[in-house]
Every structure is written in structure tokens, then in C-alpha cells.
Design a protein around this motif. Structure first.
Motif, PDB file in Angstrom:
ATOM      1  N   ALA A 226      32.031  41.435  39.901  1.00 21.73           N
ATOM      2  CA  ALA A 226      33.490  41.349  39.832  1.00 21.73           C
ATOM      3  C   ALA A 226      34.091  41.737  41.184  1.00 21.73           C
TER       4      ALA A 226
ATOM      5  N   TRP B 129      37.829  46.048  39.994  1.00 15.03           N
ATOM      6  CA  TRP B 129      37.442  45.801  38.599  1.00 15.03           C
ATOM      7  C   TRP B 129      36.299  46.723  38.199  1.00 15.03           C
TER       8      TRP B 129
ATOM      9  N   CYS C 285      35.688  43.950  31.073  1.00 12.47           N
ATOM     10  CA  CYS C 285      36.103  44.240  32.448  1.00 12.47           C
ATOM     11  C   CYS C 285      37.567  44.638  32.444  1.00 12.47           C
TER      12      CYS C 285
ATOM     13  N   ILE D  55      35.088  36.638  37.729  1.00  9.55           N
ATOM     14  CA  ILE D  55      34.074  37.597  37.309  1.00  9.55           C
ATOM     15  C   ILE D  55      32.878  36.782  36.843  1.00  9.55           C
TER      16      ILE D  55
END
Length: 87
Positions: A12, A16, A27, A41
Motif C-alpha cells: 500500500a 496506509w 486497510c 493497494i
């Protein structure tokens, strides 16, 4: 993730935090995203050897916010993969 799959890694952007638990990847980020920003992501997965090679795998994703959301139509998506062989 559907049965027969498991996450092997999650990548990510900065800011994050991603965690995995069983077949769920979550996430989050502390700072709100600016409208119009896109971030990616990536979740790498493995498929168990017991899964039939003809199995169709569908992964679903949903984005939520604690703030005001003006466009809910772009908060979900899915990816479908048709198996061809499992070794």
C-alpha cells in the motif's frame, strides 16, 4: 477473499496500514483522502492446491469513509479469475 485463497502480501502507499485476518484484508489511513485522488493497494494471493482448476474466483472490495461521501457509486469493485490449472 473466497475460500481456497489466502493473502501472501499487501503493498500500500505511504500513510496506509493494512492487516490480514483469515481471508479478510483491511486497510485504513489516518488522514482523509482528497477528492479525486486515486491510490492503489495490491494484494498478492495464493490458491490452495485442493481448489479445482475450473473454479471461478471472485474477489470483492468495498471502500468506506467516516466522513461525508458524495459519490457512493465508485466505492466497490470486483475481479474475477477463471482457473485453468492448479499444480
Amino acid at each position: 477473499m473466497p475460500a481456497g485463497m489466502s493473502a501472501t502480501s499487501v503493498t500500500a502507499p505511504d500513510g496506509w496500514l493494512c492487516v490480514t485476518s483469515d481471508q479478510i484484508v483491511t486497510c485504513s489511513r489516518a488522514k482523509a483522502m482528497t477528492a479525486g485522488i486515486t491510490e492503489t493497494i495490491q494484494v498478492a494471493t495464493t490458491v490452495t492446491a485442493t481448489l479445482a482448476s475450473t473454479t471461478t474466483i471472485v474477489n470483492n472490495v468495498t471502500a468506506t469513509t467516516k466522513g461525508v461521501e458524495v459519490t457512493n457509486a465508485n466505492n466497490s469493485g470486483s475481479a474475477t479469475v477463471q482457473g485453468s490449472s492448479v499444480t
